[in-house]
Design an enzyme around this catalytic site. Structure first.
Site, PDB file in Angstrom:
ATOM      1  N   GLN A 149     -11.558  -7.113  -1.847  1.00  0.00           N
ATOM      2  CA  GLN A 149     -11.984  -5.896  -1.169  1.00  0.00           C
ATOM      3  C   GLN A 149     -11.823  -6.046   0.316  1.00  0.00           C
ATOM      4  O   GLN A 149     -12.939  -5.689   1.027  1.00  0.00           O
ATOM      5  CB  GLN A 149     -13.408  -5.614  -1.713  1.00  0.00           C
ATOM      6  CG  GLN A 149     -13.805  -4.247  -1.996  1.00  0.00           C
ATOM      7  CD  GLN A 149     -14.877  -3.960  -2.819  1.00  0.00           C
ATOM      8  OE1 GLN A 149     -14.421  -3.813  -3.970  1.00  0.00           O
ATOM      9  NE2 GLN A 149     -15.903  -4.115  -2.372  1.00  0.00           N
ATOM     10  N   ASP A 180      -8.357   0.007 -10.593  1.00  0.00           N
ATOM     11  CA  ASP A 180      -9.185  -0.677  -9.416  1.00  0.00           C
ATOM     12  C   ASP A 180     -10.656   0.073  -8.934  1.00  0.00           C
ATOM     13  O   ASP A 180     -11.513  -0.215  -9.981  1.00  0.00           O
ATOM     14  CB  ASP A 180      -8.503  -0.775  -8.378  1.00  0.00           C
ATOM     15  CG  ASP A 180      -8.949  -1.629  -6.999  1.00  0.00           C
ATOM     16  OD1 ASP A 180     -10.245  -2.081  -7.271  1.00  0.00           O
ATOM     17  OD2 ASP A 180      -8.630  -1.616  -6.029  1.00  0.00           O
ATOM     18  N   GLU A 189      -0.996   0.585  -9.169  1.00  0.00           N
ATOM     19  CA  GLU A 189      -2.539   0.398  -9.069  1.00  0.00           C
ATOM     20  C   GLU A 189      -3.198   1.630  -8.550  1.00  0.00           C
ATOM     21  O   GLU A 189      -2.745   2.142  -7.292  1.00  0.00           O
ATOM     22  CB  GLU A 189      -3.238  -0.817  -7.960  1.00  0.00           C
ATOM     23  CG  GLU A 189      -4.749  -0.786  -8.096  1.00  0.00           C
ATOM     24  CD  GLU A 189      -4.968  -2.288  -7.365  1.00  0.00           C
ATOM     25  OE1 GLU A 189      -4.334  -3.475  -7.630  1.00  0.00           O
ATOM     26  OE2 GLU A 189      -5.868  -2.215  -6.314  1.00  0.00           O
ATOM     27  N   LYS A 235     -12.685  -7.544  -9.072  1.00  0.00           N
ATOM     28  CA  LYS A 235     -13.013  -8.139  -7.544  1.00  0.00           C
ATOM     29  C   LYS A 235     -14.472  -8.814  -7.519  1.00  0.00           C
ATOM     30  O   LYS A 235     -15.443  -8.068  -7.996  1.00  0.00           O
ATOM     31  CB  LYS A 235     -12.891  -6.819  -6.686  1.00  0.00           C
ATOM     32  CG  LYS A 235     -11.311  -6.306  -6.641  1.00  0.00           C
ATOM     33  CD  LYS A 235     -11.420  -5.066  -5.616  1.00  0.00           C
ATOM     34  CE  LYS A 235     -10.224  -4.571  -5.181  1.00  0.00           C
ATOM     35  NZ  LYS A 235     -10.161  -3.343  -4.507  1.00  0.00           N
ATOM     36  N   ASP A 250      -0.093  -0.250  -4.618  1.00  0.00           N
ATOM     37  CA  ASP A 250      -1.437   0.148  -4.771  1.00  0.00           C
ATOM     38  C   ASP A 250      -1.766   1.637  -3.950  1.00  0.00           C
ATOM     39  O   ASP A 250      -1.610   1.557  -2.652  1.00  0.00           O
ATOM     40  CB  ASP A 250      -2.354  -0.828  -4.164  1.00  0.00           C
ATOM     41  CG  ASP A 250      -4.048  -0.393  -4.205  1.00  0.00           C
ATOM     42  OD1 ASP A 250      -4.211   0.553  -4.865  1.00  0.00           O
ATOM     43  OD2 ASP A 250      -4.864  -1.140  -3.857  1.00  0.00           O
ATOM     44  N   LYS A 306       0.876  -1.267   0.055  1.00  0.00           N
ATOM     45  CA  LYS A 306       0.124   0.104   0.012  1.00  0.00           C
ATOM     46  C   LYS A 306       0.989   1.234   0.043  1.00  0.00           C
ATOM     47  O   LYS A 306       1.761   1.242   0.810  1.00  0.00           O
ATOM     48  CB  LYS A 306      -1.027  -0.038   1.323  1.00  0.00           C
ATOM     49  CG  LYS A 306      -2.129  -1.000   1.024  1.00  0.00           C
ATOM     50  CD  LYS A 306      -3.009  -0.812  -0.160  1.00  0.00           C
ATOM     51  CE  LYS A 306      -4.139  -1.663  -0.011  1.00  0.00           C
ATOM     52  NZ  LYS A 306      -5.205  -1.360  -1.233  1.00  0.00           N
TER      53      LYS A 306
HETATM   54  C1  MUC Z   1      -7.621  -2.667  -2.753  1.00  0.00           C
HETATM   55  O1  MUC Z   1      -7.219  -3.022  -3.563  1.00  0.00           O
HETATM   56  O2  MUC Z   1      -7.603  -1.448  -2.781  1.00  0.00           O
HETATM   57  C2  MUC Z   1      -8.709  -1.298  -0.083  1.00  0.00           C
HETATM   58  C3  MUC Z   1      -9.603  -0.799  -0.139  1.00  0.00           C
HETATM   59  C4  MUC Z   1     -10.410  -1.674  -1.034  1.00  0.00           C
HETATM   60  O3  MUC Z   1     -11.824  -1.185  -1.615  1.00  0.00           O
HETATM   61  O4  MUC Z   1     -10.206  -2.459  -1.097  1.00  0.00           O
HETATM   62  C5  MUC Z   1      -8.864  -2.581  -0.788  1.00  0.00           C
HETATM   63  C6  MUC Z   1      -7.935  -3.360  -1.531  1.00  0.00           C
HETATM   64 MG    MG Z   2      -6.759  -1.237  -4.852  1.00  0.00          MG
END
Ligand code: MUC
Ligand code: MG
Length: 365
Positions: free
Chosen positions: A294, A242, A217, A266, A191, A162
């Site tokens: 998610q 995403d 991402e 997702k 991400d 992250k």
């Molecule tokens: C992601 O890939 O962003 C964090 C917030 C969300 O909505 O999913 C996660 C992971």
């Molecule tokens: Mg993401």
């Protein structure tokens, strides 16, 4: 095969440790279990994880939408009338997790009715996936310790880091520390959850140029249209959409507009049906996908791996299937297990998972 009841059951399970990222943090899995009952006595189950900071859904909004809007429209339809189900649900805009859970519960019920695994109905490409683990914000040493622990315990060698903090050097430093500790053979990608401007994102990617980052991402807000397109021109790292690509229409906009070069799929957001539409859209366009997460519990993760493993392109890369490891408990009679860096698809009918009634009673709200 007629739908006679749809339940939306709230539950809350604390995380052992919170996951922190640029758009929020998660301390408790306050999800909704969606159950579709048929006139044959079959029950299909799925899980909706609300992400208020991303899509505006909450546990209470999901329950209201499922019980008050969707259930009255869907009762009396059969499990194979999926197009009718979607046409009716899509009269309501947004509410992706609520729609996705209803869709997956229907597929689960169909699989159970036919005594077939959903993964076979979807495509049956393989029976397991490599797993990618998300590393949330923390001091560098904690992020490294977390990645090493997950690698040593579960054999996971792909990590999504992250990013999106300010100054950008905080995240460049964290990625550098992870690469130094984990060595050249692990896969690292980042991400940003929309945290950076395009210029910050470009600076960060240049700062990480020697770290072998394989994907970047959602580094910037979706509405930074020209900024994101400019960012794509500034980097050789594939850029993954995403939160900006949650429907087939948004996927078209992202890809044809040149703001992203890959798509995160997702199941918690697009269920099985719309995830498959997006997957085929990407295949037709020659665009790679990554199976995202998610912050799903075990029910959601079982759905994700059933979908991801069912298709060649969604199983080509490691899928994000490990967030449940941070939960203090879960609802299944038989917990999911990651070993050798892989998660196997459950082999039983439907998604192959069974809910432990005592656990549900304990965590139900
Ligand atoms: C992601 O890939 O962003 C964090 C917030 C969300 O909505 O999913 C996660 C992971
Ligand atoms: Mg993401």
């Amino acid at each position: 095969m007629k739908i006679v009841q749809i339940e939306a059951i709230p539950f809350a399970i604390p995380y052992r440790k919170p996951l922190r990222f640029a758009s929020g943090e998660v301390h408790v899995a306050d999800h909704v279990l969606v159950r579709v009952h048929t006139d044959d006595g079959v029950v299909g189950t799925a899980e909706a994880p609300p992400r208020p900071f991303t899509y505006g859904e909450t546990q209470r909004s999901i329950i209201a939408v499922v019980e008050e809007l969707f259930a009255p429209e869907l009762l009396g339809l059969t499990l194979t009338e999926r197009e009718v189900v979607h046409a009716r649900m899509n009269r309501t805009v947004g509410n992706p997790a609520a729609k996705a859970a209803v869709d997956m519960a229907l597929w689960d019920a169909l699989g159970r009715t036919l005594s077939l695994p959903v993964t076979q109905l979807l495509g049956g490409y393989r029976d397991r996936m490599r797993v990618s683990h998300m590393v949330g914000f923390a001091p560098d040493a904690e992020m490294v310790a977390e990645a090493e622990r997950v690698r040593d315990l579960y054999g996971i060698t792909t990590f999504k880091v992250k990013v999106g903090r300010r100054p950008v050097d905080l995240d460049v430093g964290a990625c550098r520390a992870l690469r130094a500790a984990l060595g050249p053979d692990v896969e690292l990608y980042v991400d940003g959850n929309r945290g950076w401007s395009a210029s910050e994102a470009a600076r960060a990617l240049h700062g990480m140029a020697d770290l072998g980052i394989t994907m970047a991402e959602e580094l910037c807000p979706a509405d930074d249209v020209l900024g994101r397109r400019w960012l794509v021109s500034q980097t050789t790292v594939p850029t993954v959409a995403d939160e900006s690509a949650t429907t087939p229409g948004e996927v078209t906009r992202e890809l044809l507009g040149g703001s992203a070069t890959m798509i995160s799929i997702k199941t918690a957001r697009t269920g099985f049906s719309t995830s498959q539409a997006i997957l085929h859209q990407c295949q037709g366009l020659g665009v790679e996908v990554v199976l995202g997460n998610q912050i799903d519990g075990q029910v959601g993760t079982a759905c994700a791996v059933a979908f991801g493993a069912a298709h060649r392109s969604s199983s080509a890369r490691a899928g994000e299937l490990s967030n449940f490891l941070d939960m203090s408990d879960d609802l299944l009679t038989e917990p999911l297990e990651i070993s050798g860096g892989e998660l196997a698809v459950r082999s039983g009918p439907g998604t192959g998972v069974d809910i432990d009634p005592d656990k549900l009673a304990h965590y139900r709200r």
